[in-house]
Design an enzyme around this catalytic site. Structure first.
Site, mmCIF file in Angstrom:
data_model
loop_
_atom_site.group_PDB
_atom_site.id
_atom_site.type_symbol
_atom_site.label_atom_id
_atom_site.label_comp_id
_atom_site.label_asym_id
_atom_site.label_seq_id
_atom_site.Cartn_x
_atom_site.Cartn_y
_atom_site.Cartn_z
ATOM 1 N N ARG A 74 -10.510 -17.918 4.415
ATOM 2 C CA ARG A 74 -9.290 -17.524 3.697
ATOM 3 C C ARG A 74 -8.672 -18.343 2.523
ATOM 4 O O ARG A 74 -7.928 -18.043 2.020
ATOM 5 C CB ARG A 74 -7.971 -17.510 4.794
ATOM 6 C CG ARG A 74 -6.723 -17.033 4.562
ATOM 7 C CD ARG A 74 -5.746 -16.540 5.711
ATOM 8 N NE ARG A 74 -6.040 -17.307 6.908
ATOM 9 C CZ ARG A 74 -5.726 -18.629 7.142
ATOM 10 N NH1 ARG A 74 -4.989 -19.216 6.053
ATOM 11 N NH2 ARG A 74 -5.854 -19.174 8.159
ATOM 12 N N TYR A 132 6.079 2.097 -9.628
ATOM 13 C CA TYR A 132 5.024 2.424 -8.641
ATOM 14 C C TYR A 132 5.917 2.182 -7.347
ATOM 15 O O TYR A 132 6.688 1.383 -7.054
ATOM 16 C CB TYR A 132 3.793 1.426 -8.485
ATOM 17 C CG TYR A 132 3.017 1.633 -7.381
ATOM 18 C CD1 TYR A 132 2.466 2.707 -7.292
ATOM 19 C CD2 TYR A 132 2.884 0.771 -6.260
ATOM 20 C CE1 TYR A 132 1.520 2.899 -6.039
ATOM 21 C CE2 TYR A 132 2.256 1.050 -5.093
ATOM 22 C CZ TYR A 132 1.636 2.243 -4.950
ATOM 23 O OH TYR A 132 0.905 2.482 -3.868
ATOM 24 N N ASP A 203 2.740 -5.207 -14.674
ATOM 25 C CA ASP A 203 1.570 -4.619 -13.987
ATOM 26 C C ASP A 203 0.877 -3.400 -14.930
ATOM 27 O O ASP A 203 1.610 -2.304 -15.349
ATOM 28 C CB ASP A 203 2.577 -3.580 -12.798
ATOM 29 C CG ASP A 203 1.287 -2.675 -12.025
ATOM 30 O OD1 ASP A 203 0.153 -2.329 -12.583
ATOM 31 O OD2 ASP A 203 1.731 -2.272 -10.758
ATOM 32 N N LYS A 228 -7.872 1.203 -8.432
ATOM 33 C CA LYS A 228 -7.773 2.376 -9.496
ATOM 34 C C LYS A 228 -8.936 2.109 -10.437
ATOM 35 O O LYS A 228 -10.029 2.320 -10.094
ATOM 36 C CB LYS A 228 -6.423 2.329 -10.268
ATOM 37 C CG LYS A 228 -5.148 2.375 -8.962
ATOM 38 C CD LYS A 228 -4.989 3.290 -8.089
ATOM 39 C CE LYS A 228 -4.084 3.151 -7.141
ATOM 40 N NZ LYS A 228 -2.735 2.627 -7.430
HETATM 41 C C1 LIG Z 1 -1.841 2.072 -6.916
HETATM 42 C C2 LIG Z 1 -0.678 1.139 -7.776
HETATM 43 C C3 LIG Z 1 -0.221 -0.139 -7.187
HETATM 44 C C4 LIG Z 1 -0.790 -0.432 -5.768
HETATM 45 O O1 LIG Z 1 -2.030 -0.787 -5.560
HETATM 46 P P1 LIG Z 1 -2.691 -0.860 -4.150
HETATM 47 O O2 LIG Z 1 -3.982 -1.048 -4.539
HETATM 48 O O3 LIG Z 1 -2.758 0.632 -3.741
HETATM 49 O O4 LIG Z 1 -2.104 -1.708 -3.226
HETATM 50 C C5 LIG Z 1 0.536 -0.749 -7.957
HETATM 51 N N1 LIG Z 1 0.858 -0.662 -9.310
HETATM 52 C C6 LIG Z 1 0.506 0.800 -9.664
HETATM 53 C C7 LIG Z 1 0.985 1.104 -11.152
HETATM 54 C C8 LIG Z 1 -0.583 1.496 -9.006
HETATM 55 O O5 LIG Z 1 -0.738 2.360 -9.750
#
Ligand SMILES: *Cc1c(COP(=O)(O)O)cnc(C)c1O
Length: 404
Positions: A74, A132, A203, A228
């Site tokens: 961890r 998001y 982000d 993504k």
């Molecule tokens: C999908 C997404 C997230 C969340 O990510 P996960 O891997 O699904 O937890 C956060 N920010 C953006 C812009 C996203 O497209």
């Protein structure tokens, strides 16, 4: 005998970069590999062990273990370290990988608001009008508990941002934003936020480090959902937070360890494997997105297209200044929810599904999700352009629009 195994950014991961900076297209292929040794592997091992041989300890001291010595999975795993080495190199900082994008986001917000002892609540967060939905839910939860005051503004409007910054602790920027494709000026926001002592987190999932590097623009922390575009095959959940500040980096690693939001070693290996082709995938998808956005604008059923690559898009000038390309995401509006649902259902080459950034093109009406912001138009479809031939994508989509 003591067996030592170095921590996350230890020496066993050789960065193959010579001192002269290379293009990111090269770094994405070369970063995070084991040292070049005769007979050694090119790829990092997948270390499936939860525990590690103990280091020597001084029996007279209360605690002697060096924090860089890993003893339990961890805390750290070699396979994470390889991926972190690559992602840190690409974004210009020290990376910490998490079990998902949301885990990275939660740790980043938590560290920015509450690290360093008792603080007066509520903490003030400035953010955009939509982001998001998982992040929005987290912010709403902090607000509902009275732990944070959430100030929502148009982040592309410098005056609104300046007014909201009074007393702010954290500015949360999604750039480009999901799903509206708004493009905030990261350098200007970072300057203004730092003047009042606020932390700036970006982000940059839609941009990827191959298109925009917020730390170079002045932000404190960059996060990505590696689920993504970074991994790129819709088969693994992962998140990452990158910072150039060693204290913040250490704080994020502590959060990961104590929250237990740790990725599996196999998942980390999969993301690193996907990352190797990021440049070519992005180039292909972005080229197709540019063509599709231009054509969509002229389709009679389409009422609005948002794509930062279009010269008259509100985000075009800022994108040109701070990014090396507009990416693969498009927002398309039609005259309402019914039409949008019909279009998504009629597609055969595009897949009607949520998520984004995979090899396959996806289409979805965002307001079908309960958590989506009411500022998102009901007829807005989010398009994630993948790697299929652009003419097949256009024939399918324009046909679906014609019928709707
Ligand atoms: C999908 C997404 C997230 C969340 O990510 P996960 O891997 O699904 O937890 C956060 N920010 C953006 C812009 C996203 O497209």
């Amino acid at each position: 005998m003591s067996i030592h195994r170095s921590g996350g950014h230890g020496d066993w991961i050789a960065c193959l970069m010579p001192s002269s900076p290379m293009h990111h297209a090269t770094r994405v292929v070369a970063a995070g590999r084991p040292p070049r040794t005769i007979g050694g592997p090119l790829n990092p091992p997948i270390t499936l062990s939860t525990t590690f041989h103990a280091a020597d300890a001084d029996p007279d001291a209360d605690w002697t273990l060096d924090a860089t010595v890993v003893d339990y999975a961890r805390t750290d795993v070699d396979t994470w370290a390889a991926l972190e080495s690559a992602l840190g190199d690409l974004d210009g900082g020290h990376a910490t990988v998490f079990a998902s994008g949301m885990a990275a986001i939660t740790a980043t917000i938590d560290h920015a608001l509450f690290a360093g002892g008792p603080v007066a609540m509520p903490r003030v967060i400035v953010t955009g009008n939509a982001e998001y939905s998982g992040t929005a839910a987290r912010l709403a939860e902090l607000g509902a508990r009275g732990w944070a005051e959430i100030r929502r503004v148009d982040l592309t409007d410098g005056e609104q941002v300046a007014a909201a910054l009074v007393g702010a602790h954290l500015v949360w920027v999604e750039c480009p934003s999901n799903p509206l494709l708004d493009v905030a000026d990261v350098a200007a926001i970072s300057d203004a936020a730092h003047a009042v002592g606020a932390v700036v987190a970006v982000d940059a999932t839609f941009a990827t480090p191959l298109r925009m590097r917020p730390i170079e623009l002045g932000a404190d922390v960059t996060v990505h959902s590696a689920t993504k575009m970074l991994s790129g095959h819709s088969d693994v959940l992962m998140g990452v937070a990158i910072t150039a500040d060693p204290a913040t980096h250490e704080g994020l690693r502590r959060r990961r360890r104590s929250d237990g939001a740790v990725p599996g070693p196999f998942e980390a290996w999969l993301v690193l494997r996907g990352l190797r082709t990021l440049d070519v995938r992005l180039e292909r998808a972005e080229g197709s997105a540019t063509i599709l956005a231009q054509r969509l604008r002229t389709h009679p059923r389409v009422t609005r297209v948002r794509y930062p690559g279009l010269i008259d898009d509100p985000g075009h000038a800022t994108t040109t200044r701070q990014s090396s390309g507009p990416g693969n995401m498009i927002a398309v509006e039609v005259d309402g929810a019914v039409t949008a649902e019909r279009v998504a259902d009629a597609c055969r080459v595009w897949t009607h599904a949520t998520s984004l950034g995979g090899v396959e093109s996806l289409i979805e009406r965002r307001r079908r999700h309960r958590g989506e912001s009411a500022t998102v138009p009901k007829g807005l479809m989010r398009l994630s352009v993948g790697l299929e031939h652009v003419e097949d994508l256009w024939a399918d989509l324009s046909g679906a629009l014609d019928q709707a």
